[in-house]
Design a protein around this motif. Structure first.
Motif, PDB file in Angstrom:
ATOM      1  N   HIS A 105       3.025  -9.257 -13.470  1.00 52.06           N
ATOM      2  CA  HIS A 105       3.027  -8.484 -12.097  1.00 52.06           C
ATOM      3  C   HIS A 105       3.779  -9.171 -11.128  1.00 52.06           C
ATOM      4  N   GLU A 106       3.415 -10.301 -10.870  1.00 55.19           N
ATOM      5  CA  GLU A 106       4.036 -11.206  -9.973  1.00 55.19           C
ATOM      6  C   GLU A 106       5.531 -11.485 -10.207  1.00 55.19           C
ATOM      7  N   GLN A 107       6.121 -11.549 -11.469  1.00 56.94           N
ATOM      8  CA  GLN A 107       7.467 -11.530 -11.796  1.00 56.94           C
ATOM      9  C   GLN A 107       8.092 -10.422 -11.422  1.00 56.94           C
ATOM     10  N   CYS A 108       7.439  -9.380 -11.762  1.00 54.97           N
ATOM     11  CA  CYS A 108       8.045  -7.962 -11.828  1.00 54.97           C
ATOM     12  C   CYS A 108       8.370  -7.482 -10.402  1.00 54.97           C
ATOM     13  N   CYS A 109       7.513  -7.831  -9.380  1.00 58.67           N
ATOM     14  CA  CYS A 109       7.778  -7.508  -8.085  1.00 58.67           C
ATOM     15  C   CYS A 109       8.363  -8.582  -7.233  1.00 58.67           C
ATOM     16  N   TRP A 110       9.051  -9.523  -7.960  1.00 57.96           N
ATOM     17  CA  TRP A 110       9.583 -10.800  -7.417  1.00 57.96           C
ATOM     18  C   TRP A 110      10.867 -10.363  -6.537  1.00 57.96           C
ATOM     19  N   THR A 111      11.639  -9.335  -7.181  1.00 57.99           N
ATOM     20  CA  THR A 111      12.882  -9.019  -6.114  1.00 57.99           C
ATOM     21  C   THR A 111      12.844  -8.077  -5.482  1.00 57.99           C
ATOM     22  N   SER A 112      11.595  -7.217  -5.630  1.00 55.30           N
ATOM     23  CA  SER A 112      11.657  -6.051  -4.914  1.00 55.30           C
ATOM     24  C   SER A 112      11.469  -6.136  -3.486  1.00 55.30           C
ATOM     25  N   SER A 113      12.177  -5.276  -2.549  1.00 59.39           N
ATOM     26  CA  SER A 113      11.977  -5.260  -1.150  1.00 59.39           C
ATOM     27  C   SER A 113      11.183  -4.254  -0.706  1.00 59.39           C
ATOM     28  N   GLU A 114      10.231  -3.626  -1.699  1.00 59.26           N
ATOM     29  CA  GLU A 114       9.201  -2.534  -1.142  1.00 59.26           C
ATOM     30  C   GLU A 114       8.093  -3.017  -0.896  1.00 59.26           C
ATOM     31  N   THR A 115       7.810  -4.384  -1.011  1.00 60.79           N
ATOM     32  CA  THR A 115       6.468  -4.856  -0.752  1.00 60.79           C
ATOM     33  C   THR A 115       6.248  -5.120   0.685  1.00 60.79           C
ATOM     34  N   THR A 116       4.965  -4.382   1.126  1.00 60.03           N
ATOM     35  CA  THR A 116       4.570  -4.764   2.754  1.00 60.03           C
ATOM     36  C   THR A 116       3.711  -5.677   3.090  1.00 60.03           C
ATOM     37  N   GLU A 118       0.650  -5.465   4.279  1.00 65.00           N
ATOM     38  CA  GLU A 118      -0.656  -4.987   4.005  1.00 65.00           C
ATOM     39  C   GLU A 118      -0.840  -4.837   2.348  1.00 65.00           C
ATOM     40  N   ASP A 119       0.067  -4.240   1.840  1.00 68.68           N
ATOM     41  CA  ASP A 119      -0.124  -4.387   0.357  1.00 68.68           C
ATOM     42  C   ASP A 119       1.046  -5.141  -0.491  1.00 68.68           C
ATOM     43  N   ARG A 120       0.408  -6.505  -0.588  1.00 66.84           N
ATOM     44  CA  ARG A 120       1.751  -7.394  -1.004  1.00 66.84           C
ATOM     45  C   ARG A 120       1.916  -7.470  -2.400  1.00 66.84           C
ATOM     46  N   ASP A 121       0.784  -6.650  -3.130  1.00 67.48           N
ATOM     47  CA  ASP A 121       0.827  -6.800  -4.740  1.00 67.48           C
ATOM     48  C   ASP A 121       1.713  -5.461  -5.029  1.00 67.48           C
ATOM     49  N   LYS A 122       1.773  -4.584  -4.224  1.00 69.89           N
ATOM     50  CA  LYS A 122       2.301  -3.202  -4.943  1.00 69.89           C
ATOM     51  C   LYS A 122       3.763  -3.364  -4.814  1.00 69.89           C
ATOM     52  N   CYS A 123       4.474  -3.023  -5.860  1.00 71.87           N
ATOM     53  CA  CYS A 123       5.883  -2.592  -5.862  1.00 71.87           C
ATOM     54  C   CYS A 123       5.957  -1.297  -6.892  1.00 71.87           C
ATOM     55  N   PRO A 124       7.104  -0.505  -6.607  1.00 73.63           N
ATOM     56  CA  PRO A 124       7.187   0.547  -7.527  1.00 73.63           C
ATOM     57  C   PRO A 124       7.450   0.248  -9.001  1.00 73.63           C
ATOM     58  N   GLU A 403      -2.656 -15.199   4.864  1.00 68.01           N
ATOM     59  CA  GLU A 403      -3.284 -14.838   3.681  1.00 68.01           C
ATOM     60  C   GLU A 403      -3.909 -13.453   3.840  1.00 68.01           C
ATOM     61  N   SER A 404      -3.817 -12.594   2.693  1.00 71.83           N
ATOM     62  CA  SER A 404      -4.334 -11.333   2.857  1.00 71.83           C
ATOM     63  C   SER A 404      -5.559 -11.054   2.195  1.00 71.83           C
ATOM     64  N   SER A 405      -5.958 -11.977   1.590  1.00 75.26           N
ATOM     65  CA  SER A 405      -7.231 -11.854   0.662  1.00 75.26           C
ATOM     66  C   SER A 405      -8.429 -11.730   1.461  1.00 75.26           C
ATOM     67  N   GLN A 406      -9.600 -11.010   0.837  1.00 76.02           N
ATOM     68  CA  GLN A 406     -10.769 -10.915   1.435  1.00 76.02           C
ATOM     69  C   GLN A 406     -11.444 -12.021   2.119  1.00 76.02           C
ATOM     70  N   LEU A 407     -11.413 -13.269   1.464  1.00 81.22           N
ATOM     71  CA  LEU A 407     -12.003 -14.217   2.011  1.00 81.22           C
ATOM     72  C   LEU A 407     -11.463 -14.731   3.171  1.00 81.22           C
ATOM     73  N   CYS A 408     -10.274 -14.437   3.418  1.00 78.91           N
ATOM     74  CA  CYS A 408      -9.784 -14.746   4.741  1.00 78.91           C
ATOM     75  C   CYS A 408      -9.787 -13.629   5.837  1.00 78.91           C
ATOM     76  N   ASP A 409     -10.628 -12.898   5.700  1.00 77.58           N
ATOM     77  CA  ASP A 409     -10.694 -11.805   6.815  1.00 77.58           C
ATOM     78  C   ASP A 409     -11.586 -12.414   7.942  1.00 77.58           C
ATOM     79  N   TYR A 410     -10.964 -13.169   8.621  1.00 73.01           N
ATOM     80  CA  TYR A 410     -11.819 -13.658   9.949  1.00 73.01           C
ATOM     81  C   TYR A 410     -11.253 -12.743  11.094  1.00 73.01           C
TER      82      TYR A 410
ATOM     83  N   ILE B  56       7.328  -8.564   4.987  1.00 71.77           N
ATOM     84  CA  ILE B  56       7.714  -9.465   4.194  1.00 71.77           C
ATOM     85  C   ILE B  56       9.264  -9.420   3.879  1.00 71.77           C
ATOM     86  N   TYR B  57       9.796 -10.589   3.994  1.00 71.71           N
ATOM     87  CA  TYR B  57      11.383 -10.431   3.920  1.00 71.71           C
ATOM     88  C   TYR B  57      11.974 -11.027   2.526  1.00 71.71           C
TER      89      TYR B  57
END
Lengths: 754, 198
Positions: A105-116, A118-124, A403-410, B56-57
């Motif tokens: 998953h991480e390698q697949c989205c490595w070069t993607s420029s569509e990650t936002t 809020e949703d750092r893990d999603k890429c098409p 950090e975007s994980s739930q544990l860091c939702d301060y 993110i860039y």
């Protein structure tokens, strides 16, 4: 030793296979050492003859380092392959990368420029299975489909793993460390470190870790590294023919295994010294260090994690800790010790049930059922759905602004202008509270399921699950202390070191301390644990909290039982392992332990020149002792030496085939010159070569404390008991172990004088 | 532990180990040479600030240029806010080797596939073939294999039979049967009698 004084014995043809050991027997350390000394002396004396011999001498001296280099290279490569494959296959349970199926998953989205943001893990490019199959990514049907496929993939991986283990290498199951400890103490288990075990263990380890079961890969990596060590040592005759030297190589290989598992070379050497090895001379220390470094360097050059770090959870913060925090750290240590005791008792009880009842007859079914339960219960909770290494990494990390994980939702102050890593303590948002109860559920689940998982017929380690349990507990305590410090900053204990607007408490540090405490409680490691933890984190400032927790957990756990998990498994299986850590404090004597006891048949001995070949063969066939003492005659039972059963059998067989005139009535003699015989008697058989002329003897009044010490320090297999030169009996290693077990159940003050 | 014969199982194990050795060479070489333009990146994460959303860039830039000014698109940020915005951004330089990943996964899958095929052959195909070749006479042979439905159950018989002939193919088969006997012994001590490994 065996006949080395006489020239005639050197000229005799050597018996085949003399000097090798049978399966499930203990080696003779002293003989191996003396054989190595002989070999070395021969090479040194030959090296003065010609240049070629000199070069051969040099090569022999350097062969040790070459073996270490090869072990480091292969262990590092295998660890890199395992890490990359686990990374990919773990994500395969959830989805697949469309552009290149070999990317996680991480390698697949490595070069993607569509990650936002809020949703750092999603890429098409990377799609979950529900998106791929029914083109939907949200909603109940998508969730159920993803759930179902997750469980199916987990079951498939586990089934393949257990089938491969069953068909190709049954010795590949379990952690491997208890058996390696026994092997390093001198036991022989043929095939345990073989090539097929190596291959099967590597392949099935990936499958098993990817299936989401609650186990780790560190213990099996030690086994894999020792298999590599065995493989390379069989290429050099210096190590392949000498079991004692081979065990030096295996000690170093174990260090290389831990080094690549944790990215901790020094910790690996200390682990090999403290936990795994039996004899650890200084030469082995230096060579282990070399092997561990080469392995770590190879792994780094393969670079599985894309950022030149060796392990997934390398953290780099350096926030200070305060003296008042030692109190929660010690509490975490107590938790670790209690959990360790609980785990060891429950796991041993379950393994004993597996050994003795019908549960043990269905290994494949057991693996499938446990995998199904693990996958079904783990999927809904996001902390158990991800792989355990990622969980630990998330728990160890400090919460920056990014950090975007739930544990860091301060609850952040939107006008804050401080730089990123100096964020003061903040009140917890709703996400943190959700995370806390999810972590609590995950903690209970992991505690329960690991008891049933460790010991199944698949490769399984327990470093990672223990660290996960500790990290979860530690993080929850850390968040608790942090919120306490924030909301009650006017209490006395917080007032001095925790001003409002300052960064006081780091929950990630509590997670690390908790992980160290739980790991120490289960394995009872001390120094090696602290060194591994601070090599993992890179924070020398955290040595004192780690030590406090490790020491506390060891004290608490030792109060309930002296054995760590590995010693407990050794006792469960009944391996002949004489632990160097046990103290023998009873006041028994050698005469209380020796065989034959009163009422038992007398000792089976051989005489030095009055038994025939047929008598000896009958004696060997009727008894199953591993060796026989040789005395002058049945009247004066003065001891001459000791003969091993295997060597007697081989020598007699060889003599019957090769020597002229040996028949069943031939006299067998162990002296230098043949005895006086009548004229027409058959050719006598000289067997002085198989006789050990210097067996260890103690007198009958030697205290057992000394005898146990001798067995441990010299690695003896048996010891003869004499009184004024006459042979009384024999003490074997098994007798010593049984005696120690018996004494442990009794009052140490009770004295046994026969 | 070194068997005196070559043999199919030893050949298979040596083949896999030499595949792994090849993998070492490939991996170390490709890891050193993988400066593929796709394989380096500078990743900058910028949290939300005032009315600018978080972003993110990713860009592939060399390590010395990996900072906020080169990577982050500062078009939408007002002049006085740039410094504050950039202070909150975190930029990290990362490298990977895509060739290493590809080679490793493909080698692993091929080894796994070969092992699975061999396992299917040993457990399903071979007994059927042997039964067709040797007929039913084999089923009455040895007493302690009766009811033994595990793989390699006929190892004893084939071992006895093939000891007489001495050409290469039979040597290979002899070694394979020896290996099967060893595994069967291991399986008995681990799975049946629970002597080793609980």
């Amino acid at each position: 030793m065996s006949g080395s004084g006489n020239l005639m014995d050197f000229l005799d043809e050597p018996f085949p296979d003399v000097g090798t050991y049978e399966d499930f027997h203990t080696i003779d350390w002293l003989r191996e050492k003396s054989r190595d000394t002989d070999r070395h002396r021969k090479i040194t004396s030959r090296s003065k003859e010609s240049v070629w011999e000199f070069i051969k001498g040099l090569l022999d001296a350097w062969s040790g380092w070459v073996v270490m280099l090869l072990i480091g290279l292969l262990a590092g490569t295998l660890a890199g392959v395992i890490d990359l494959a686990v990374d990919w296959m773990t994500d395969l349970k959830e989805g697949i990368c469309l552009s290149a199926f070999w990317y996680s998953h991480e390698q697949c989205c490595w070069t993607s420029s569509e990650t936002t943001f809020e949703d750092r893990d999603k890429c098409p490019l990377w799609q979950k299975w529900s998106e791929l199959l029914v083109n939907r990514s949200e909603g109940a049907s998508a969730y159920i489909l993803n759930y179902l496929l997750y469980v199916l993939w987990a079951l498939l991986f586990a089934f393949l793993a257990v089938s491969l283990v069953r068909v190709f290498a049954p010795y590949a199951c379990g952690s491997g460390i208890p058996e390696i400890k026994t092997i390093l103490s001198g036991f022989i288990i043929r095939g345990y470190l073989g090539k097929w075990t190596l291959l099967t263990k590597t392949v099935t380890l990936v499958l098993v870790v990817s299936s989401g079961l609650s186990l780790g890969k560190e213990g099996p990596l030690v086994h894999v590294a020792c298999c590599c060590g065995n493989f390379f040592s069989s290429l050099f005759s210096k190590y392949s023919k000498n079991e004692g030297k081979r065990r030096e190589v295996l000690s170093a290989a174990a260090a290389a295994g831990v080094s690549v598992a944790f990215g901790a070379p020094i910790g690996g050497v200390l682990f090999s010294l403290e936990e795994v090895s039996y004899y650890f001379p200084l030469k082995t220390l230096w060579r282990s260090f070399f092997a561990a470094l080469v392995a770590a360097f190879t792994l780094r050059s393969i670079n599985p994690f894309g950022n030149s770090r060796l392990v997934l959870f390398y953290v780099e913060y350096h926030t200070p800790w305060y003296m008042a925090e030692l109190f929660p750290f010690i509490l975490l240590g107590v938790f670790g010790g209690l959990w360790g005791t609980l785990f060891i008792r429950c796991n041993i009880a379950w393994c004993r049930r597996r050994k003795t009842t019908r549960l043990g007859k269905y290994p494949v079914l057991e693996v499938i059922v446990v995998t199904a339960i693990t996958a079904i219960v783990a999927y809904p909770n996001p902390y158990t759905r991800q792989s355990t290494s990622e969980l630990i990494s998330e728990l160890f990390n400090d919460c920056g602004a990014l950090e975007s994980s739930q544990l860091c939702d301060y609850i952040n102050d939107p006008n804050m202008t401080r730089p990123v890593d100096d964020i003061p303590d903040r009140p917890a948002g709703r996400g943190v509270y959700t995370a806390i109860w999810q972590l609590a559920l995950a903690l209970v689940f992991k505690i329960v399921i690991t008891i049933f998982t460790f010991g199944m017929k698949i490769p399984s380690g327990l470093f990672i699950p223990s660290m996960a349990v500790g990290a979860m507990a530690g993080r929850m305590v850390g968040i608790g202390v942090e919120q306490l410090a924030y909301h009650h900053h006017d209490w006395i204990i917080f007032r001095n070191w925790c001003r409002p607007g300052a960064d006081c408490v780091t929950p990630g540090l509590y997670a690390m301390v908790g992980a160290a405490a739980c790991l120490g409680g289960v394995t009872r490691m001390t120094v090696s644990l602290v060194v591994i933890m601070f090599e993992l984190t890179g924070g020398l400032e955290y040595i004192v909290p780690l030590m406090a927790a490790a020491v506390t957990s060891k004290w608490v756990a030792d109060a309930f039982g002296k054995e760590g998990i590995y010693e407990a498994h050794i006792h469960l299986n009944g391996y002949p392992f004489l632990d160097v850590k046990d103290e023998f404090t009873h006041r028994t004597l050698a005469t209380d332990v020796m065989r034959p006891r009163r009422g038992e048949p007398p000792l089976s001995v051989l005489t030095q020149d009055s038994m025939t070949v047929e008598d000896v063969e009958t004696l060997i066939k009727e008894t199953d002792y591993n060796g026989f003492p040789v005395v002058v005659s049945r009247d004066s039972e003065r001891l001459i030496g000791f003969a091993q059963r295997r060597e007697l059998i081989l020598a007699i067989k060889n003599a019957r085939q090769r020597q002229e005139g040996i028949v069943s009535n031939s006299i067998m003699y162990f002296t230098e010159d043949p005895p006086e015989l009548p004229a027409n008697s058959p050719q006598p058989l000289k067997l002085r070569r198989v006789l050990n002329l210097s067996p260890f003897t103690v007198t009958d009044h030697t205290p057992m404390e000394t005898v146990v010490d001798i067995f441990r320090k010299l690695g003896l297999r048996q010891c003869l008991v004499t009184r004024s030169g006459r042979l009384l009996g024999i003490i074997t290693k098994k007798d010593v172990l049984r005696h120690m077990a018996q004494m442990a159940n009794q009052d140490p003050e009770s004295i046994m004088f026969n | 532990m070194a068997t005196p014969w070559g043999g199919l199982p030893r050949l298979g194990a040596s083949l896999s180990l030499s595949c792994l050795a090849l993998a070492v060479l490939l991996l170390v070489r490709t890891a050193a040479a993988a400066k593929n333009s796709e394989d380096v990146r500078c990743k900058c994460i910028c949290p939300p600030y005032k009315d600018i959303p978080g972003h993110i860039y990713n860009r592939n830039i060399s390590q010395k240029d990996c900072d906020c000014l080169h990577v982050v698109e500062l078009m939408s940020v007002r002049e006085p806010d740039i410094e504050a915005y950039c202070l909150r951004c975190e930029c990290k330089y990362e490298e990977r080797s895509s060739v290493t990943i590809k080679v490793t996964i493909i080698i692993y899958l091929s080894i796994l596939g070969l092992l699975l095929l061999y396992m299917v052959y040993l457990t399903l195909v071979e007994p059927i073939l042997k039964r067709r070749l040797f007929g039913h006479s084999q089923l009455i042979q040895s007493d302690d294999d009766v009811g033994d439905h595990q793989p390699f159950a006929n190892a004893h018989d084939v071992l006895a039979r093939s000891r007489s002939r001495a050409n290469v193919l039979n040597k290979v088969e002899y070694a394979q049967q020896r290996w099967k006997l060893q595994v069967q012994e291991q399986r008995k001590s681990v799975f049946d009698r629970h002597v080793v490994l609980s």
